[in-house]
Structure formats: structure tokens, C-alpha cells
Write a protein that holds these residues in place. Structure first.
Motif, short mmCIF file in Angstrom:
data_model
loop_
_atom_site.label_atom_id
_atom_site.label_comp_id
_atom_site.label_asym_id
_atom_site.label_seq_id
_atom_site.Cartn_x
_atom_site.Cartn_y
_atom_site.Cartn_z
N VAL A 179 0.87 -0.93 0.31
CA VAL A 179 0.13 -0.10 -0.14
C VAL A 179 1.01 1.13 0.26
N ILE A 180 1.92 1.14 0.81
CA ILE A 180 2.88 2.35 0.96
C ILE A 180 3.34 2.75 -0.33
N VAL A 181 4.05 1.66 -0.95
CA VAL A 181 4.78 1.99 -2.03
C VAL A 181 3.53 2.15 -3.33
N ALA A 182 2.58 1.82 -3.18
CA ALA A 182 1.72 2.05 -4.31
C ALA A 182 1.02 3.45 -4.03
N THR A 183 0.85 4.14 -2.96
CA THR A 183 0.46 5.38 -2.78
C THR A 183 1.49 6.58 -2.97
N LEU A 184 2.89 6.04 -2.79
CA LEU A 184 3.72 6.99 -2.80
C LEU A 184 3.82 8.06 -4.35
N PRO A 185 3.79 7.38 -5.36
CA PRO A 185 3.65 8.06 -6.81
C PRO A 185 2.76 9.44 -6.69
N THR A 186 1.57 9.26 -5.88
CA THR A 186 0.60 10.58 -5.91
C THR A 186 1.50 11.79 -5.39
N ALA A 187 2.52 11.69 -4.57
CA ALA A 187 3.20 12.68 -4.34
C ALA A 187 3.91 13.56 -5.45
N PHE A 188 4.29 12.64 -6.51
CA PHE A 188 5.27 13.26 -7.59
C PHE A 188 4.33 13.88 -8.69
N ILE A 189 2.93 13.72 -8.58
CA ILE A 189 1.94 14.04 -9.66
C ILE A 189 1.51 15.44 -9.64
N PRO A 190 1.41 16.25 -10.53
CA PRO A 190 0.96 17.53 -10.47
C PRO A 190 -0.66 17.65 -10.60
N TRP A 191 -1.23 17.29 -9.64
CA TRP A 191 -2.56 17.15 -9.61
C TRP A 191 -3.43 18.34 -9.95
N THR A 192 -3.12 19.45 -9.60
CA THR A 192 -3.39 20.94 -10.23
C THR A 192 -2.39 21.59 -10.33
N PRO A 193 -2.59 23.04 -10.84
CA PRO A 193 -1.50 23.87 -10.93
C PRO A 193 -0.80 23.93 -9.65
N ASP A 194 -1.53 24.04 -8.61
CA ASP A 194 -1.00 24.40 -7.15
C ASP A 194 -0.59 22.97 -6.59
#
Lengths: 318, 546
Positions: A82-97
Motif C-alpha cells: 500500500v505504501i509503495v503504491a500510494t507514494l507516486p501520488t506525491a510526484f504527480i501535479p494534480w492541479t497547478p497548485d
């Protein structure tokens, strides 16, 4: 304070959980429509509570650890997954901010984090002390090694085109023209994605009719919930990767915003589900043959095409 | 037929007669069995439908019945011989080395009647569980009550035997290799109640040993406890998916012994109901084929169509699945015209969906990649293992009891064999769909005919459906064959004088022969092919175990 918000709410734990529940419910409803069934319908609007109930049920059920397995390996793997699968979210530009870690190496981080996941799943199968789980573990390893090559090569094509590894910059530089140039890469990414996420026709590692439930076989209760959560978080990471790398992430038609990011991910999910409803499974040998004789060579050709397009269409020197 | 008589005259024949135009009924001495069987094989009677012992307690003899079929000339031979009933002397030569299709049938006779077959390559008990080993449950003097009094011990015996087997089954394997024994079933997601002991090396299969009998209900014994009408509920449980046609087979045998001719209207109703039942089975069969490859859509779509046909069965008989709608003497209920409206709805539903199913699933490219080269059965194997129905026709063998030995009103129906050439798993799917369309066509013909004849006043739909069959039947025996959805079902019925219930009913069901092929077909394939090939053989555990 902002970091805490990022970790707990968006795009952190709450977001991942909400996404999992929504995607799970959406998969059920959409699949039901394709199957000419109704799908869950009793609890809540259009049966939407059903998924919440499932979730609470799985969380509270007893988690059985079979005899003869290493209990630490058996129970820690779902958590790690779970931890490894969740980590990529931190690197993705979800919105401009909202762009938690605006690093120069976003593409690499995404690719590596997605690439580790199967090895964790292999270890779950390895640690289950069950023949079917072990076969599932071996299968997932075989599949990942062959599918990830194509996946990485396809994921690298935008970086090659824009000359940067930063996901934020890739999104900013993307345009209709770049979408067209990257379209073959997108198709290859999508096919490799099916293999990576074990979707038909590549749902070989957890082929129910052949090896029961593959590496999931011995898992139940909370551990099973965690593995499923990891699977859906991985869905999100890979979908978001596709949207960011090829489809311009949050960029919209009249205005930019998260809603467009969401719609793009949903579009990929819909296409994936439609394939799932109309395609039977192929065998391991056929998958290996397909991957190494067609997908990987095509990915290499695609890189050549991107370089040529960069030089001749965009007019950037090599 | 004359050729056969001539060829047989070289042997010592006790009696010979022509039976129902298609059959030659021959009685021989049990010592001549192998020689006569060889002659039959030379004459082209390669398929052995079944081996059926009948236990005559009072006359102190065991009568062996062999049903040989010639797939080319469609002529059949029914061989009878007597052997001593005494368990020590109850022995006969095995024909398995000559006719490989007899293998499991002889094992079944061994388990149920204690007949030992000299020269059988693998004479182990089959179907019965460990507590019935060496007990011959189908003999007339077997005490069921005494056996069932010790239920707990019996179950313990099964459990112990299983545990013992699991402990030693991997001992003889090479410890340094990746060989192992997998239990594929009986609680496997795709297996149904059957266990395949898969000896494999990693993903490659070395051999398979099917372990069957998990849903053995001893139906053949059960019917002897019921009267002739009550027996239909046991007969229809051969497999619930196509229950009508199995009842037709049984009822024909009863009518033959009672010497009753049913009305024309009842014959057409049997065709109509039988084809509805066949559709409901084939629809599930197509679903099962795709479920085995992890795709459930076609199963769901077919289930949707099937519901409409079940609506018709419900409007006719009150039940959707186990209809009990065919009775000796005709069909159980009269026909109301609004029932045919239900049928019309179902036909419309099929016509509206069939193009989608054909484009997306029958011609599915991924399925072809997967199944076009797998599970190939040659026409030769079809004959030597006496395969029938969809499996046989997919290999290009033209057999169909509805055409070869027409029963009910099939002689007046326009139909042709639905065949494919190669006999691969893909071809079996195509045949299934082809037969679905054929059944729809037959239903339309039957419906049109019934409606027209009612219009003319030739049929009285509320009165014509039954003729009276006496409750007590004379001494006799009959066989009747029907084309069941999975293939030929052969019913061998024996009655005693003034009998109220069958003395012996042998039901030969097709899945038994088809499951026999599994080891042969799966050797050298991979684990991924087990569900595909198993699913494509269209096996139902109901008629496998009976």
C-alpha cells in the motif's frame, strides 16, 4: 500545516481511499451495464454504500495467517504494498497548485515506484506457502519483467520529446501537437498498462480459473483489504501517469482544473473496462511472445519516431 | 446388417434378432466375447457406447450388455452374455485393450457390480467413495440401510483415505525438480464438483488423473425405488440444464415395454420442449466456455436470453429448472395458446441478440488465438472413445440421434448435422452456437406445425397430450437413445413381470466418455489450458457421476 494536509487529505490517504471506493463502485456499475445486469442496487443511491460496507466488512474481518508461513513476511507485505503504491501520488501535479514534490526526476520516480510493486506482490505469493500462491508469484514476476520494459520505454517518450524529466514541465509544455506526436507512445503505454495492472487479456497472475486467486489465495480480512487497496492505488498511479505524460494532466478546454484530470483518468478506466468485458485471457507463453516480439521492438521504434518528430516537426536540434 | 450377420455366423451365436431396425441383438457365450468383439471391430463397430451389467438375483446370473455403434453406417449391435453372479467367479474378459472407450465403463461396472475384467489396464474403483470400495452397491442384495447406519464411520473412512493420499502423493516425485501434484478441484473456482489430480512440472502438465463421483446420487438405483412415473424426477436430474430430453429417453423406453403409441401432438410437444431445454443448456455451455477464459460477459448475456426460455417452461410446467414435464404416455400438461406467446417472446429475444453474440464472441480474435490450436480431437479418436454430441460433430463426425434414429417427431423436422472440421476448442464453441441457431429453427418449425394443426382441428391441445400407460408393466427390456444437449443418452430399461418400478435402468451419459479424454488431451499442455479444454468439452458433473 500544508504538508499535513497533503499527507492526510489531498493527495494523501483520504484521497486514495476515496478514489478506491469510487473506482470500485464505478467498476461494478459499469461492468454490470456491459453484462446486462443491474449491479449493486439496494444500499444508498445506485448501490453506492455497498462498497463502503464491503470496505468496513473487510477491515473488521479476521485476518487468517496460515500454518507454516513466516507471519512477519506474510503480514508486512500488504502494508508495504500500500505504501509503495500510494507514494507516486506525491510526484504527480494534480492541479497547478497541488504538486507535493516538484522534483526534476518526476518521470523516474513514477517509473521506479510503479516498478517495485510487482516484486512486493511476488513476495506475498512466495510467503504464502501455497502452491497456487507460489505459481501466482512466479507468474506476476514473469509478466512484470516483460511488460515493464515496454511500459518504461513508452513512459520515457514524453521526457525525450520535451527534454525534461520533470512532470510539471511536461504538463506545461504539452499541446495538441505534442499529443499527436506522442499518440503511438500512448497506445503502447496503454497496452503495457493492461499487463501491469493484470487486466484482460493479461490477467494471467491472478487467473481465477487456472490458479485460484494467484498470490491473493491465502489472504483474508484486513490483509486482503490492504492488498486490494494497493491494487486500486496502483490503478490511480498508472492512470495518473498516463494522464500526466500524454494527455496534459489538469489542462482543460476552457479552464484548467482537477476535474479534467479526473475525467481523463475516468476515460482510461472506461476503455480498460470495455476491453475487460469483451476479451478473454491469453496464456503466459502468448503474453511473453507478444511482449518481446512486438511490444518491446515497437516501443524502441516509437522512441526513434519521437526523436525524429522532435527534430523535423518541432524543429529542435538533437 | 446382413454383412454383420454373416460375419457373426462364424462364431457360436446363441440367439440373434433385429431390434428396432437399427439394432442387431446378439446373445453369445461369455468365453467368445473377445473373438466376437474383434469381428465387430473389423466390421466397423468401433465405438462402444457403454457396458451395462444387470443383476438377476433370482436366476443367479449377471447379464452383461455391450452396446456397439458404427458411426459410418449408423447400425448398432447389442451384445449380451451371461456370467456367474457369485462375487468370486464374476469375471469376464476386458475389451478395453481393443476398445479404449470402454475403460471407465468397465471400471464403473467393477465398482457398482463387482464384475472383474481380466486384462483391464487400470481396474480401480471409480465414482464411488472409499466407503463403497469392494461393496458393489448396485447389486440387488446390497443392504443400503445397513450401510447408511454407519454414516460417521463412512465419512471418517473417506477423510482418512484423502489424508493418506495427500501425505504420500508427492513422495515419489523427484525432490530436486519443480514437479508437484496440484488438486484442481473440487473446490476450485472453475472445476465444479470434480477433482483433477494434476501432476505438473511448474506450469507444464505431465499427467492428469480425474477423480469423479462428488455428486454421485446413485440415480440408477434411485429409480428402482420409485414407480414408473415417479422415476422421471430421478431421470431428469441427470443434469438440470437439459432435463426434458433425458426424460424423453426414459419415457420412450417405458412406452416401448408397455407397447403404447403416443399421440402425434405429444410427439411434437416433445420436440418443442426438448429444443427449448437444449437452448437453455447450450446457452450455459457457451457461457462456461468463456468463463473458463476469465470472460463472464457472454455467460451473462446468454443467461439473459435463457431466462426468456425458462419463462416459457415455467408457463407450461410451473417450474423453471426441474420441470418434470415429460411422462410415460406423452407430455404432462396440455397446451394453452398463451404459452406460445411466451415462447415467441423468447424467440424474438434470441433473434435480437444473436448478431451481437456472433460478432463479439463467436468470432472473437483473442479467443481464436487462444483456442484454435488447443484441445484437438481427431475424427478417429471420436470413434474409438465413443464421443458424441457437440464434441463429435466439431471433429467433423456426422452423428446426431435426431437424424440417425429419429424419435418423437424429428423425422418430420427439417434439419442437418451442424459440423466443424478440425475438432479444436474453438470449433466446439462454433458448433455450440450453430446448434443454438438450429434449435431456434426447429422450435419455429414445431411451433408453426402445432399452431397449424390446432387450427385445422387435428390436434386437441388440452386432451391429446397423454395416452394411458398401465401402472404395471410386463416383463421386458428396451433401449432408447436420444440426442441430449451434450450428446447421445442411452437408456437401457429392464422390467420384471407385473412390475411397478424399473428393475434396472442404465443411463449412459456423454460426459463420462468426454472426461475420459482429459488426460490424453492435456498431457504436455500448460496449466492455463486446463480450464479452456475442460470448459470446451462441455462436461456436466451431473451426468458424469449420476
Amino acid at each position: 500545516m500544508e504538508t499535513l494536509f497533503n499527507i492526510v487529505v489531498f493527495p494523501g490517504m483520504f484521497y486514495v481511499l476515496a478514489w478506491t471506493v469510487l473506482l470500485f463502485w464505478f467498476f461494478r456499475k459499469f461492468m454490470a451495464a456491459l453484462h446486462k445486469r443491474v449491479g449493486p442496487s439496494f444500499n444508498g443511491p445506485a448501490g453506492s454504500y455497498q462498497t463502503l460496507f464491503d470496505l468496513s466488512k473487510l477491515l473488521t474481518k479476521e485476518s487468517i495467517t496460515p500454518d507454516g508461513v513466516n507471519p512477519y513476511l506474510f503480514s508486512i507485505m500488504p502494508l508495504l504494498a500500500v505504501i509503495v503504491a500510494t507514494l507516486p501520488t506525491a510526484f504527480i501535479p494534480w492541479t497547478p497548485d497541488v504538486y507535493v514534490i516538484p522534483t526534476q526526476y518526476g518521470v523516474l520516480a513514477l517509473v521506479v515506484l510503479i516498478g517495485i510493486e510487482p516484486f512486493l506482490l511476488f513476495l506475498t505469493g512466495f510467503g504464502s506457502n501455497n502452491k497456487y500462491s507460489f505459481l501466482g508469484g512466479i507468474r506476476i514476476l514473469t509478466q512484470m519483467i516483460s511488460m515493464e520494459t515496454a511500459f518504461f520505454l513508452a513512459a520515457l517518450s514524453p521526457a525525450l520529446l520535451f527534454g525534461t524529466m520533470s512532470l510539471g514541465e511536461i504538463v506545461e509544455q504539452s499541446s495538441w501537437l505534442s499529443f499527436l506526436i506522442l499518440f503511438p507512445g500512448f497506445i503502447l503505454y496503454f497496452i503495457a498498462l493492461l499487463g501491469l495492472l493484470e487486466q484482460p487479456p493479461f490477467n494471467i497472475p491472478d487467473a481465477e480459473q487456472e490458479i485460484v486467486y494467484g498470490f491473493y489465495t491465502e489472504y483474508s480480512g484486513t490483509n486482503y483489504f490492504l492488498l486490494k487497496l494497493a491494487e486500486f492505488a496502483e490503478f490511480m498511479a498508472v492512470f495518473a501517469g498516463a494522464a500526466t505524460l500524454f494527455l496534459g494532466a489538469y489542462k482543460g478546454i476552457f479552464f484548467d482544473g482537477y476535474i479534467f484530470f479526473f475525467l481523463k483518468m475516468l476515460l482510461i478506466a472506461i476503455v480498460m473496462m470495455t476491453i475487460r468485458a469483451s476479451t478473454p485471457r491469453i496464456t503466459m507463453k502468448q503474453m511473453l511472445n507478444f511482449s518481446w516480439s512486438y511490444l518491446v521492438p515497437l516501443s524502441l521504434l516509437n522512441m526513434a519516431w519521437v526523436l525524429m518528430a522532435k527534430h523535423f516537426i518541432l524543429g529542435v536540434g538533437l | 446388417m446382413q454383412d454383420l450377420r454373416k460375419a457373426l455366423s462364424a462364431h457360436e451365436i446363441l440367439s440373434v434378432e433385429v431390434y428396432k431396425t437399427m439394432w442387431l441383438k446378439v446373445r453369445i457365450d461369455s468365453h467368445d466375447l473377445l473373438a466376437v468383439a474383434q469381428t465387430l471391430k473389423d466390421e466397423g463397430f468401433i465405438a462402444i457406447s457403454t457396458v451395462s451389467p444387470t443383476d438377476f438375483l433370482e436366476e443367479d446370473r449377471m447379464e452383461m450388455n455391450y452396446f456397439f455403434e458404427n458411426y459410418t453406417t449408423k447400425r448398432n449391435c447389442w451384445l449380451k452374455c451371461d456370467i456367474p453372479r457369485d462375487i468370486e467367479a464374476c469375471e469376464i474378459d476386458s475389451i478395453t485393450p481393443m476398445f479404449p472407450g470402454a475403460n471407465w465403463h468397465e471400471r464403473e461396472a467393477y465398482s457398482m457390480f463387482g464384475v472383474r475384467f481380466r486384462g483391464h489396464p487400470d481396474l480401480r474403483p471409480i465414482i464411488v467413495s472409499q466407503d463403497f470400495y469392494d461393496k458393489t452397491p448396485f447389486r440387488k442384495d446390497f443392504d443400503w440401510d445397513a450401510h447408511e447406519a454407519n454414516t460417521v464411520e463412512n465419512i471418517q473412512q473417506i477423510v482418512d483415505a484423502f489424508k493418506e493420499e495427500q501425505e504420500i502423493n508427492e513422495e515419489h516425485l523427484d525432490a530436486s525438480s519443480s514437479e508437484m501434484i496440484l488438486n484442481w478441484g473440487p473446490t476450485h473456482p472453475a472445476s465444479g464438483p470434480i477433482r483433477l489430480k494434476v501432476h505438473c512440472d511448474g506450469e507444464d502438465i505431465i499427467s492428469i488423473d480425474p477423480d469423479i463421483g462428488f455428486v454421485w446420487r446413485a440415480l440408477e438405483h434411485l429409480v428402482t425405488k420409485k414407480d414408473f412415473v415417479g422415476a422421471i424426477v430421478a431421470v431428469e436430474r441427470l443434469c438440470f440444464m437439459d432435463n426434458i430430453n433425458s426424460m424423453v429417453g426414459y419415457c420412450q423406453a417405458v412406452e416401448e415395454i408397455a407397447d403404447v403409441e403416443i399421440t402425434e401432438f405429444a410427439k411434437w410437444m416433445r420436440v418443442l420442449l426438448g429444443e427449448v431445454s437444449r437452448i437453455s443448456s447450450h446457452a450455459m455451455g457457451m457461457g462456461g466456455f468463456y468463463n473458463a477464459m476469465g470472460l463472464h460477459t457472454v455467460g451473462m448475456w446468454n443467461m439473459d436470453i435463457r431466462e426468456y426460455f425458462l419463462d416459457f417452461l415455467e408457463s407450461y410446467s410451473g417450474a423453471r429448472i426441474a420441470t418434470a414435464a415429460i411422462e410415460p404416455g406423452g407430455v404432462r400438461y396440455g397446451l394453452q395458446m398463451n404459452m406460445l406467446d411466451e415462447l415467441q417472446k423468447a424467440l424474438d429475444k434470441f433473434d435480437a441478440t444473436k448478431d451481437d453474440i456472433k460478432t463479439i464472441f463467436v468470432n472473437n480474435p483473442t479467443m481464436k488465438v487462444r483456442a484454435a490450436k488447443k484441445g484437438i480431437i481427431t475424427a478417429k479418436e471420436v470413434e474409438s472413445f465413443a464421443l458424441c454430441g457437440v464434441v463429435a460433430r466439431s471433429s467433423g463426425v456426422k452423428i446426431d440421434v435426431r437424424i440417425d434414429e429419429p424419435y418423437a417427431a424429428y423425422a418430420q423436422v427439417k434439419m442437418d448435422y451442424v459440423v466443424q472440421k478440425e475438432g479444436s476448442a474453438k470449433d466446439r464453441l462454433s458448433t455450440l452456437f450453430g446448434e443454438l441457431e438450429q434449435s431456434i429453427d426447429i422450435i419455429k418449425q414445431a411451433k408453426r406445425h402445432i399452431e397449424a394443426e390446432i387450427e385445422n382441428g387435428n390436434f386437441n391441445p388440452t386432451k391429446d397430450h397423454m395416452v394411458k400407460v398401465p401402472k404395471k408393466l410386463p416383463k421386458g427390456e428396451a433401449i432408447s437413445r436420444v440426442e441430449w444437449s451434450r450428446g447421445e443418452v442411452l437408456m437401457h430399461l429392464v422390467t420384471d413381470d407385473k412390475a411397478k418400478s424399473p428393475y434396472r435402468l442404465k443411463m449412459k451419459a456423454p460426459s463420462f466418455n468426454h472426461t475420459m479424454m482429459l488426460n490424453k488431451m492435456l498431457q504436455g499442455e500448460t496449466l492455463s489450458d486446463i480450464p479452456l479444454i475442460f470448459g470446451s468439452l462441455y462436461i456436466c458433473q451431473g451426468d458424469l457421476d449420476r
